[in-house]
Design a protein around this motif. Structure first.
Motif, PDB file in Angstrom:
ATOM      1  N   VAL A 148      -3.761  18.546  21.228  1.00 44.99           N
ATOM      2  CA  VAL A 148      -3.436  17.464  22.158  1.00 44.99           C
ATOM      3  C   VAL A 148      -2.138  17.770  22.908  1.00 44.99           C
ATOM      4  O   VAL A 148      -2.038  17.527  24.120  1.00 44.99           O
ATOM      5  CB  VAL A 148      -3.350  16.122  21.412  1.00 44.99           C
ATOM      6  CG1 VAL A 148      -2.878  15.001  22.344  1.00 44.99           C
ATOM      7  CG2 VAL A 148      -4.715  15.763  20.818  1.00 44.99           C
ATOM      8  N   ARG A 149      -1.138  18.306  22.215  1.00 50.35           N
ATOM      9  CA  ARG A 149       0.121  18.647  22.879  1.00 50.35           C
ATOM     10  C   ARG A 149      -0.093  19.706  23.953  1.00 50.35           C
ATOM     11  O   ARG A 149       0.433  19.611  25.072  1.00 50.35           O
ATOM     12  CB  ARG A 149       1.146  19.143  21.862  1.00 50.35           C
ATOM     13  CG  ARG A 149       1.760  18.064  21.007  1.00 50.35           C
ATOM     14  CD  ARG A 149       2.892  18.606  20.154  1.00 50.35           C
ATOM     15  NE  ARG A 149       3.428  17.576  19.282  1.00 50.35           N
ATOM     16  CZ  ARG A 149       4.312  16.667  19.670  1.00 50.35           C
ATOM     17  NH1 ARG A 149       4.787  16.693  20.910  1.00 50.35           N
ATOM     18  NH2 ARG A 149       4.748  15.765  18.809  1.00 50.35           N
ATOM     19  N   ILE A 150      -0.848  20.748  23.612  1.00 47.45           N
ATOM     20  CA  ILE A 150      -1.095  21.829  24.565  1.00 47.45           C
ATOM     21  C   ILE A 150      -1.846  21.294  25.784  1.00 47.45           C
ATOM     22  O   ILE A 150      -1.470  21.549  26.939  1.00 47.45           O
ATOM     23  CB  ILE A 150      -1.894  22.960  23.894  1.00 47.45           C
ATOM     24  CG1 ILE A 150      -1.038  23.678  22.837  1.00 47.45           C
ATOM     25  CG2 ILE A 150      -2.391  23.971  24.944  1.00 47.45           C
ATOM     26  CD1 ILE A 150      -1.821  24.660  21.978  1.00 47.45           C
ATOM     27  N   ALA A 151      -2.907  20.545  25.545  1.00 46.78           N
ATOM     28  CA  ALA A 151      -3.745  20.060  26.646  1.00 46.78           C
ATOM     29  C   ALA A 151      -3.018  19.026  27.498  1.00 46.78           C
ATOM     30  O   ALA A 151      -3.163  19.013  28.727  1.00 46.78           O
ATOM     31  CB  ALA A 151      -5.038  19.473  26.087  1.00 46.78           C
ATOM     32  N   ALA A 152      -2.230  18.156  26.875  1.00 44.87           N
ATOM     33  CA  ALA A 152      -1.486  17.152  27.638  1.00 44.87           C
ATOM     34  C   ALA A 152      -0.494  17.820  28.585  1.00 44.87           C
ATOM     35  O   ALA A 152      -0.341  17.409  29.740  1.00 44.87           O
ATOM     36  CB  ALA A 152      -0.763  16.204  26.689  1.00 44.87           C
ATOM     37  N   ALA A 153       0.162  18.871  28.106  1.00 45.33           N
ATOM     38  CA  ALA A 153       1.100  19.601  28.960  1.00 45.33           C
ATOM     39  C   ALA A 153       0.370  20.269  30.118  1.00 45.33           C
ATOM     40  O   ALA A 153       0.871  20.317  31.247  1.00 45.33           O
ATOM     41  CB  ALA A 153       1.857  20.640  28.139  1.00 45.33           C
ATOM     42  N   LYS A 154      -0.832  20.767  29.870  1.00 45.60           N
ATOM     43  CA  LYS A 154      -1.611  21.407  30.923  1.00 45.60           C
ATOM     44  C   LYS A 154      -2.028  20.400  31.998  1.00 45.60           C
ATOM     45  O   LYS A 154      -2.024  20.715  33.190  1.00 45.60           O
ATOM     46  CB  LYS A 154      -2.860  22.066  30.326  1.00 45.60           C
ATOM     47  CG  LYS A 154      -2.581  23.309  29.489  1.00 45.60           C
ATOM     48  CD  LYS A 154      -3.850  23.868  28.891  1.00 45.60           C
ATOM     49  CE  LYS A 154      -3.583  25.133  28.086  1.00 45.60           C
ATOM     50  NZ  LYS A 154      -3.177  26.260  28.931  1.00 45.60           N
ATOM     51  N   CYS A 155      -2.402  19.198  31.584  1.00 46.82           N
ATOM     52  CA  CYS A 155      -2.853  18.180  32.546  1.00 46.82           C
ATOM     53  C   CYS A 155      -1.688  17.561  33.319  1.00 46.82           C
ATOM     54  O   CYS A 155      -1.880  17.071  34.440  1.00 46.82           O
ATOM     55  CB  CYS A 155      -3.631  17.084  31.815  1.00 46.82           C
ATOM     56  SG  CYS A 155      -5.248  17.630  31.220  1.00 46.82           S
ATOM     57  N   ALA A 156      -0.502  17.576  32.718  1.00 48.62           N
ATOM     58  CA  ALA A 156       0.655  16.962  33.369  1.00 48.62           C
ATOM     59  C   ALA A 156       1.445  17.934  34.236  1.00 48.62           C
ATOM     60  O   ALA A 156       2.304  17.511  35.015  1.00 48.62           O
ATOM     61  CB  ALA A 156       1.578  16.362  32.310  1.00 48.62           C
ATOM     62  N   ALA A 157       1.170  19.218  34.129  1.00 42.94           N
ATOM     63  CA  ALA A 157       1.930  20.219  34.882  1.00 42.94           C
ATOM     64  C   ALA A 157       1.654  20.097  36.375  1.00 42.94           C
ATOM     65  O   ALA A 157       0.544  19.751  36.790  1.00 42.94           O
ATOM     66  CB  ALA A 157       1.567  21.626  34.396  1.00 42.94           C
TER      67      ALA A 157
END
Length: 280
Positions: A148-157
């Motif tokens: 979730v941390r990895i994917a959230a950072a990807k979507c927010a970048a």
């Protein structure tokens, strides 16, 4: 002294092989292309699953977790190259055959669209299977939290950041595929693949097909993660489209232009004939 049959193909020979393979890929029957595309999406997802297992261990230092995670992520491309599958990012090398006039523009676009969609089906399908298996509960739930941390950072970048990370990623992915074409054995291909793939993963660059696994899996897991995670509200369909749109564009530039087209100009473009006549 090189042993005949075991020495690596020279770069000019690789260019010729990539071109011939590109023609075959572009003209592959639709059902075969779809099935091999689904397999490739699942294979890259398995590499991403392996990566998350490593980076979810808090006892590893930063460099150790990134490099080791990158090495195990290489499983994905190894499966694609050795077992056989159709991967959108690697197929950006079809531009070599297109630039030489061996395949038409519509054949390249057909391959890219079909394979990219099939990759998504395979990667997202694997995410669903992994979620149903409760695999992310491993390591006291840290695996799920890490996804979730990895994917959230990807979507927010920001889109620009994703685009340029996508360029850098697929330069390395296509170089891995290119160098694997030089090898004659599985060991040759493995050595050629591991270093560029582990480099892009360790550096945090963006691979569209890996994201097709990580973001859908995170969307399934986000409600079960108790820890506050920045950007978790971006884990939805719009966040997925935001990421994939920018990353796919970057992957295309990195693979098609900065690897395939560059090598076409170097090794396959015929030399211009000098104009006849002149002073002398």
């Amino acid at each position: 002294m090189a042993i005949y049959g075991f020495d690596a193909f020279a770069p000019a020979e690789i260019a010729e092989r990539v071109q011939h393979v590109g023609v075959a890929k572009a003209r592959m029957p639709l059902l075969k292309m779809l099935m091999l595309g689904v397999l490739a999406g699942a294979f890259i997802g398995l590499g991403a699953l392996y990566y998350v297992l490593v980076v979810s261990d808090p006892t590893l230092g930063f460099a150790a977790s990134r490099v080791l995670g990158g090495v195990v992520f290489s499983l994905g491309l190894l499966l694609v190259v050795v077992a056989g599958a159709e991967l959108f990012t690697g197929n950006n090398l079809l531009v070599m055959a297109w630039a030489d006039g061996r395949i038409a523009t519509h054949e390249v676009l057909r391959n890219w669209v079909v394979v990219c969609l099939a990759n998504f089906v395979g990667a997202a399908g694997l995410a669903l299977l992994v979620w149903l298996s409760h695999h992310p509960a491993m390591n006291g739930g840290r695996v799920a939290e890490t996804v979730v941390r990895i994917a959230a950072a990807k979507c927010a970048a920001p889109a620009g950041q994703l685009f340029f990370n996508g360029i850098l990623c697929n330069m390395l992915v296509c170089m891995a595929v290119w160098m694997a074409m030089a090898g004659r054995s599985v060991i040759d291909k493995a050595v050629a693949i591991v270093f560029p793939i582990s480099a892009f993963v360790a550096a945090g660059f963006e691979h569209s097909i890996a994201n097709m696994y990580l973001i859908p899996l995170a969307m399934l897991l986000k409600d079960a993660v108790a820890a506050p995670i920045p950007g978790i509200d971006r884990l939805d369909g719009w966040g997925l489209l935001h990421n994939l749109g920018a990353v796919i564009a970057g992957n295309l530039v990195g693979g098609a232009l900065l690897v395939a087209l560059v090598y076409h100009i170097i090794y396959r473009r015929p030399p211009r004939n000098r104009a006849s006549g002149g002073s002398g």
